[in-house]
Design an enzyme around this catalytic site. Structure first.
Site, PDB file in Angstrom:
ATOM      1  N   ASP A  33     -27.135 -15.030  -5.859  1.00  0.00           N
ATOM      2  CA  ASP A  33     -25.813 -15.360  -6.385  1.00  0.00           C
ATOM      3  C   ASP A  33     -25.916 -16.519  -7.359  1.00  0.00           C
ATOM      4  OD1 ASP A  33     -24.949 -13.462  -4.726  1.00  0.00           O
ATOM      5  OD2 ASP A  33     -23.720 -14.761  -3.434  1.00  0.00           O
ATOM      6  N   PHE A  36     -27.200 -15.481 -10.681  1.00  0.00           N
ATOM      7  CA  PHE A  36     -26.148 -14.714 -11.352  1.00  0.00           C
ATOM      8  C   PHE A  36     -25.100 -15.661 -11.941  1.00  0.00           C
ATOM      9  CE2 PHE A  36     -22.091 -12.593 -11.487  1.00  0.00           C
ATOM     10  CZ  PHE A  36     -22.400 -11.410 -12.133  1.00  0.00           C
ATOM     11  N   SER A  82       0.948  14.453  -6.732  1.00  0.00           N
ATOM     12  CA  SER A  82       0.528  14.015  -5.399  1.00  0.00           C
ATOM     13  C   SER A  82       0.029  15.235  -4.631  1.00  0.00           C
ATOM     14  CB  SER A  82       1.674  13.329  -4.677  1.00  0.00           C
ATOM     15  OG  SER A  82       2.735  14.218  -4.575  1.00  0.00           O
ATOM     16  N   LEU A  83      -0.335  15.030  -3.394  1.00  0.00           N
ATOM     17  CA  LEU A  83      -0.907  16.116  -2.600  1.00  0.00           C
ATOM     18  C   LEU A  83       0.046  16.527  -1.491  1.00  0.00           C
ATOM     19  CD1 LEU A  83      -4.463  14.601  -2.116  1.00  0.00           C
ATOM     20  CD2 LEU A  83      -3.932  16.625  -3.469  1.00  0.00           C
ATOM     21  N   GLU A 112     -13.228  14.972   0.852  1.00  0.00           N
ATOM     22  CA  GLU A 112     -13.283  13.543   0.526  1.00  0.00           C
ATOM     23  C   GLU A 112     -12.419  12.781   1.509  1.00  0.00           C
ATOM     24  OE1 GLU A 112     -11.837  13.243  -3.486  1.00  0.00           O
ATOM     25  OE2 GLU A 112     -13.083  14.938  -4.100  1.00  0.00           O
ATOM     26  N   LYS A 114      -9.378  10.156   2.300  1.00  0.00           N
ATOM     27  CA  LYS A 114      -8.137   9.795   1.612  1.00  0.00           C
ATOM     28  C   LYS A 114      -7.988   8.281   1.689  1.00  0.00           C
ATOM     29  CE  LYS A 114      -3.406  11.396   1.001  1.00  0.00           C
ATOM     30  NZ  LYS A 114      -2.754  10.121   0.801  1.00  0.00           N
ATOM     31  N   ASP A 116      -6.718   4.634   1.297  1.00  0.00           N
ATOM     32  CA  ASP A 116      -5.345   4.156   1.389  1.00  0.00           C
ATOM     33  C   ASP A 116      -5.161   2.928   0.503  1.00  0.00           C
ATOM     34  OD1 ASP A 116      -2.776   4.056   2.179  1.00  0.00           O
ATOM     35  OD2 ASP A 116      -3.165   3.263   4.186  1.00  0.00           O
ATOM     36  N   ARG A 135       0.175   4.855 -11.090  1.00  0.00           N
ATOM     37  CA  ARG A 135       0.803   6.161 -10.961  1.00  0.00           C
ATOM     38  C   ARG A 135       2.264   6.138 -11.438  1.00  0.00           C
ATOM     39  NH1 ARG A 135       3.615   9.251  -7.271  1.00  0.00           N
ATOM     40  NH2 ARG A 135       3.031  11.435  -7.388  1.00  0.00           N
ATOM     41  N   TYR A 224     -12.088   9.660  -7.684  1.00  0.00           N
ATOM     42  CA  TYR A 224     -12.046  10.973  -7.036  1.00  0.00           C
ATOM     43  C   TYR A 224     -11.601  12.142  -7.918  1.00  0.00           C
ATOM     44  CZ  TYR A 224      -7.215   9.347  -6.319  1.00  0.00           C
ATOM     45  OH  TYR A 224      -5.959   8.849  -6.488  1.00  0.00           O
ATOM     46  N   LYS A 287     -10.457  19.935  -1.608  1.00  0.00           N
ATOM     47  CA  LYS A 287     -10.165  20.468  -2.939  1.00  0.00           C
ATOM     48  C   LYS A 287     -11.052  21.683  -3.176  1.00  0.00           C
ATOM     49  CE  LYS A 287      -9.448  15.741  -4.537  1.00  0.00           C
ATOM     50  NZ  LYS A 287     -10.016  14.587  -5.225  1.00  0.00           N
ATOM     51  N   LYS A 311      -3.679  14.472   7.269  1.00  0.00           N
ATOM     52  CA  LYS A 311      -3.470  13.104   7.743  1.00  0.00           C
ATOM     53  C   LYS A 311      -3.911  12.981   9.195  1.00  0.00           C
ATOM     54  CE  LYS A 311      -0.757  11.184   4.407  1.00  0.00           C
ATOM     55  NZ  LYS A 311       0.397  10.360   4.533  1.00  0.00           N
ATOM     56  N   CYS A 414      16.031 -20.943  18.128  1.00  0.00           N
ATOM     57  CA  CYS A 414      14.611 -20.937  18.485  1.00  0.00           C
ATOM     58  C   CYS A 414      14.429 -20.922  20.006  1.00  0.00           C
ATOM     59  CB  CYS A 414      13.936 -22.177  17.891  1.00  0.00           C
ATOM     60  SG  CYS A 414      12.203 -22.299  18.358  1.00  0.00           S
ATOM     61  N   CYS A 417      12.780 -24.471  21.031  1.00  0.00           N
ATOM     62  CA  CYS A 417      13.408 -25.793  20.858  1.00  0.00           C
ATOM     63  C   CYS A 417      14.904 -25.707  20.617  1.00  0.00           C
ATOM     64  CB  CYS A 417      12.738 -26.544  19.711  1.00  0.00           C
ATOM     65  SG  CYS A 417      13.163 -25.846  18.102  1.00  0.00           S
ATOM     66  N   CYS A 432      11.942 -21.118  12.358  1.00  0.00           N
ATOM     67  CA  CYS A 432      12.538 -22.271  13.019  1.00  0.00           C
ATOM     68  C   CYS A 432      12.263 -23.475  12.128  1.00  0.00           C
ATOM     69  CB  CYS A 432      11.904 -22.485  14.392  1.00  0.00           C
ATOM     70  SG  CYS A 432      12.312 -24.105  15.058  1.00  0.00           S
ATOM     71  N   CYS A 438       9.528 -28.886  17.317  1.00  0.00           N
ATOM     72  CA  CYS A 438       9.402 -27.604  18.008  1.00  0.00           C
ATOM     73  C   CYS A 438       7.969 -27.491  18.552  1.00  0.00           C
ATOM     74  CB  CYS A 438       9.716 -26.492  17.010  1.00  0.00           C
ATOM     75  SG  CYS A 438       9.547 -24.844  17.686  1.00  0.00           S
TER      76      CYS A 438
HETATM   77  S1  IVH Z   1      -6.705  13.726  -5.492  1.00  0.00           S
HETATM   78  C1  IVH Z   1      -4.107  16.457  -7.969  1.00  0.00           C
HETATM   79  N1  IVH Z   1      -8.314  12.529  -3.819  1.00  0.00           N
HETATM   80  O1  IVH Z   1      -3.423  10.292  -2.377  1.00  0.00           O
HETATM   81  C2  IVH Z   1      -4.895  15.672  -7.000  1.00  0.00           C
HETATM   82  N2  IVH Z   1      -6.117  11.670  -4.043  1.00  0.00           N
HETATM   83  O2  IVH Z   1      -0.895  12.149  -2.256  1.00  0.00           O
HETATM   84  C3  IVH Z   1      -4.643  14.241  -7.103  1.00  0.00           C
HETATM   85  N3  IVH Z   1      -5.682   9.686  -2.681  1.00  0.00           N
HETATM   86  O3  IVH Z   1      -1.832   9.797  -5.458  1.00  0.00           O
HETATM   87  C4  IVH Z   1      -5.118  13.380  -6.055  1.00  0.00           C
HETATM   88  N4  IVH Z   1      -7.689   9.549  -1.771  1.00  0.00           N
HETATM   89  O4  IVH Z   1      -3.390   7.961  -4.604  1.00  0.00           O
HETATM   90  C5  IVH Z   1      -7.079  12.554  -4.352  1.00  0.00           C
HETATM   91  N5  IVH Z   1      -9.870  11.556  -2.400  1.00  0.00           N
HETATM   92  C6  IVH Z   1      -8.658  11.572  -2.932  1.00  0.00           C
HETATM   93  C7  IVH Z   1      -7.672  10.623  -2.591  1.00  0.00           C
HETATM   94  C8  IVH Z   1      -6.409  10.703  -3.167  1.00  0.00           C
HETATM   95  C9  IVH Z   1      -6.482   8.993  -1.851  1.00  0.00           C
HETATM   96  C10 IVH Z   1      -4.276   9.329  -2.929  1.00  0.00           C
HETATM   97  C11 IVH Z   1      -3.921   9.253  -4.384  1.00  0.00           C
HETATM   98  C12 IVH Z   1      -2.839  10.256  -4.619  1.00  0.00           C
HETATM   99  C13 IVH Z   1      -2.329  10.514  -3.246  1.00  0.00           C
HETATM  100  C14 IVH Z   1      -1.900  11.968  -3.170  1.00  0.00           C
END
Ligand code: IVH
Length: 676
Positions: A33, A36, A82-83, A112, A114, A116, A135, A224, A287, A311, A414, A417, A432, A438
């Site tokens: 480090d 660097f 979104s999915l 993959e 998901k 968060d 987004r 992704y 996918k 999920k 509170c 106290c 408080c 307190c």
């Molecule tokens: S693919 C058309 N892959 O989940 C496909 N999304 O509800 C677009 N997310 O907005 C998304 N991990 O923020 C994809 N491995 C993953 C993901 C992922 C998290 C989130 C992403 C997206 C939301 C979809």
């Protein structure tokens, strides 16, 4: 000369990015480090002296510093969809059946995690990151490019040369759990409300105006999804691998399988192993791999038919809410806690759960006696997520259909106290305000006072503080210095030796320097760094005590909120009394002689540019000396610069500029004369 500097800047930029890649993408650092930091420091210095040679994607940009007042709204080239979500094996089998029906040929799934966090779209042109957009509503999002450039795992410039001229790559920006825990620890230390979870922390960070603050927060990003007209492959997995070779962080966990059974195996593996990940996930995504097959499957209005999220189930049970109690934290924040009829959940017996705050209690309409649903998600502490209203007993009053349970009334005073609680606008928690009397707040304040970075009295731990407090021997931090040996000896577990130890520790703390004492007394929002700044600026507590909000705002990095808090603190006569008593006991409320001899306001209102190499100072020490004597360091020469301090090898351009603008050029020795 200037050519060699340009060359050095290019060389350093390249090397530093390579090390960033090794460290942040491959998790395989190859230098220390320290080395660097030295390289980065040199690059920053050279670029400051020769801004004309700074590369557009210089790794120095990752340190941040640019301010975004308002984030520009940008339309997405490809909408950000979104999915669809599924929650059971059955629903996933249904998805697979639909895919099977629509496709005539065999197909593969890519599995993959998901992640968060916060979705981001990154656009690259000719191998360079040109734009990063959130987004938003899917059609348009915010341009957060400046902040995103501070994320070290996101390449500013791509590796190799087989990437498309123009493409977009999408991924998820997240905050690793360790960074999240660290930030919350710091926030707690200075009395700020903790951030709720890593996802909120990541999204809040991405919208900060000061990119230097973003840089400090260690965001990370997994990619992704690749989009473009000229991608190298006609399938998702292979393009992800290509993206990996261009320098993107594509997680190792991604797999390809040709059956739904393979998908289930992936799910079962990660449902268990997610607990060990450094970041939060809330499920997995599958996918269809081939683009041709993706096209055949198409989209619904909101999401693709070729991908779906599964999920993870949070484990959930029902039990009876027996009572609600309210805890008071060190900073006075109130946390409502549900006391439950003990129930088994995910392998442990749960008796208590968090109820967060008054809004959540009201929203859930939980009442004592209710049957409630308790869930354990990624978090350690289980939470109440709902009420089974069908089980709520009815009757009991004149209205036969009315509930027999009273709606929960949040406490107004509170529990420790009895002070009336307050709630600041925009904040979820009640507080408080009785900071000085307190009990949990007083004990917490003392624990902070004796902590290592403050007065460092390690003979005095939390338990002893509680013991002394409960015995009525200490009510505030000043009482610590009036403890008597004979009183202490009366207490349980207090033998001669531990009493001597305790008193010696307290005595030794009288030598702790002013800036640490200032941190120790625990003014809300004043962390270590701010305390140091204030100490060096005002030099003693009396000057600080008299400072107005306007004066405080003149100290670098002190904003309105902190300034106001300081003024409020010193308005309270009880605080003044404690400080006076501490002074009498010999604590340091001013900078020491040594600290003072190195500080003055001799350079007040003067600004300096430091250039070249020096023999008596390192550049950093020289800059520090300027600041300690009230002067200001500036990066480049302008008509307003007071002096240029020139060392050996000062850049010829700088020399020319200083001469042209008539800025006096002085030597290191001239400077030493100025401050002595
Ligand atoms: S693919 C058309 N892959 O989940 C496909 N999304 O509800 C677009 N997310 O907005 C998304 N991990 O923020 C994809 N491995 C993953 C993901 C992922 C998290 C989130 C992403 C997206 C939301 C979809």
């Amino acid at each position: 000369m200037s050519e060699s500097i340009q060359h050095r800047i290019e060389e350093l930029s390249k090397k530093i990015e390579e090390h960033n890649y090794n460290y942040y993408v491959l998790s395989n650092p190859t230098i220390s480090d320290y080395d660097f930091d030295m390289m980065l420091e040199e690059l920053i210095r050279l670029e400051k002296e020769h801004p004309e040679y700074q590369l557009p994607d210089s790794p120095s940009l990752r340190v941040g510093g640019q301010i975004t007042k308002e984030f520009k709204t940008v339309k997405h080239k490809y909408p950000m969809l979104s999915l669809g979500n599924t929650y059971s094996e059955e629903e996933l089998n249904d998805f697979d059946d639909r895919v099977k029906k629509a496709l005539t040929e065999p197909y593969e799934y890519v599995c993959e995690l998901k992640y968060d966090g916060v979705a981001i779209g990154l656009t690259y042109k000719h191998g360079r990151l040109v734009q990063a957009v959130t987004r938003g509503d899917g059609e348009q999002g915010d341009d957060v490019t400046t902040n995103v450039k501070t994320i070290k795992s996101i390449p500013l410039k791509l590796r190799g040369n087989n990437y498309p001229n123009e493409f977009e790559i999408r991924g998820e920006i997240f905050m690793p759990r360790s960074s999240f825990d660290e930030i919350n620890k710091e926030r707690e230390e200075i009395g700020d409300a903790p951030l709720a979870n890593p996802r909120n922390a990541a999204s809040g960070t991405l919208k900060m105006q000061d990119s230097a603050q973003v840089a400090k927060r260690n965001l990370d990003c997994y990619l992704y999804f690749v989009l473009g007209e000229t991608l190298p492959h006609q399938s998702h997995y292979e393009n992800l691998l290509a993206a990996k070779s261009w320098g993107f962080k594509v997680p190792e966990s991604v797999i390809k399988t040709n059956s739904i059974q393979g998908v289930f195996q992936f799910i079962n593996k990660w449902d268990v192993e997610r607990a060990d990940l450094e970041f939060d996930i809330d499920g997995v995504v599958l996918k269809v791999n081939s683009y041709e097959q993706q096209k055949a499957l198409g989209f619904t209005a909101k999401s693709p038919r070729w991908a779906i999220a599964y999920k993870f189930k949070a484990q959930r049970v029902a039990t009876i809410l027996e009572s609600i109690s309210y805890q008071v934290g060190r900073t006075g924040a109130i946390t409502p806690v549900a006391n439950l009829k003990p129930v088994l959940l995910a392998g442990t017996t749960v008796k208590r759960a968090s109820l967060h705050n008054a809004d959540i209690i009201e929203k859930l309409d939980v009442r004592v006696g209710d049957t409630v649903f308790v869930e354990k998600g990624g978090e350690i502490i289980p939470k109440i997520v709902g009420v089974d209203e069908s089980k709520r007993p009815v009757g009991g009053g004149s209205d036969l259909f009315a509930s027999a349970l009273e709606p929960t009334k949040y406490i107004t005073h509170c529990p420790e106290c009895n002070a009336e609680l307050i709630r600041n606008e925009g904040e979820a928690n009640h507080y408080c305000p009785n900071e000085l009397a307190c009990p949990p707040q007083v004990k917490g304040k003392m624990e902070h006072f004796v902590s290592r970075k403050a007065m460092d009295i390690d003979s005095l731990g939390g338990e002893t503080i509680a013991q002394l407090y409960d015995a009525g021997l200490i009510k505030n931090i000043a009482d610590l210095y009036e403890l008597k040996k004979e009183d202490l000896l009366q207490l349980e577990r207090m033998a001669e030796k531990s009493v001597n130890n305790l008193l010696a520790g307290i005595e030794a703390s009288k030598a702790i320097t002013f800036e640490r004492v200032l941190y120790a007394i625990g003014i809300r929002h004043i962390g270590e760094t701010t305390a140091k700044k204030l100490a060096y600026y005002f030099k003693n507590i009396d000057a600080l005590e008299k400072a107005t909000v306007e004066q405080l705002l003149e100290v670098g990095d002190i904003g309105e909120k902190i300034a106001q808090t300081i003024v409020e603190y010193f308005k309270d006569q009880r605080n003044i009394e404690i400080i006076e008593r501490l002074k009498k006991h010999g604590l340091q409320f001013q900078l020491s002689e040594e600290q003072l001899t190195n500080t003055s306001d001799k350079l007040k209102d003067l600004s300096f540019v430091v250039s070249g190499v020096f023999s008596k100072f390192s550049r950093d020490d020289l800059k520090k000396a300027i600041e300690q004597n009230g002067g200001k360091n500036v990066g480049s020469i302008s008509g307003k610069t007071s002096y240029v301090i020139a060392g050996e090898n000062m850049g010829p351009e700088k020399l020319k500029k200083a001469e042209k603008l008539g800025v006096p050029i002085i030597s290191e020795d001239d400077f030493i004369k100025m401050i002595n």
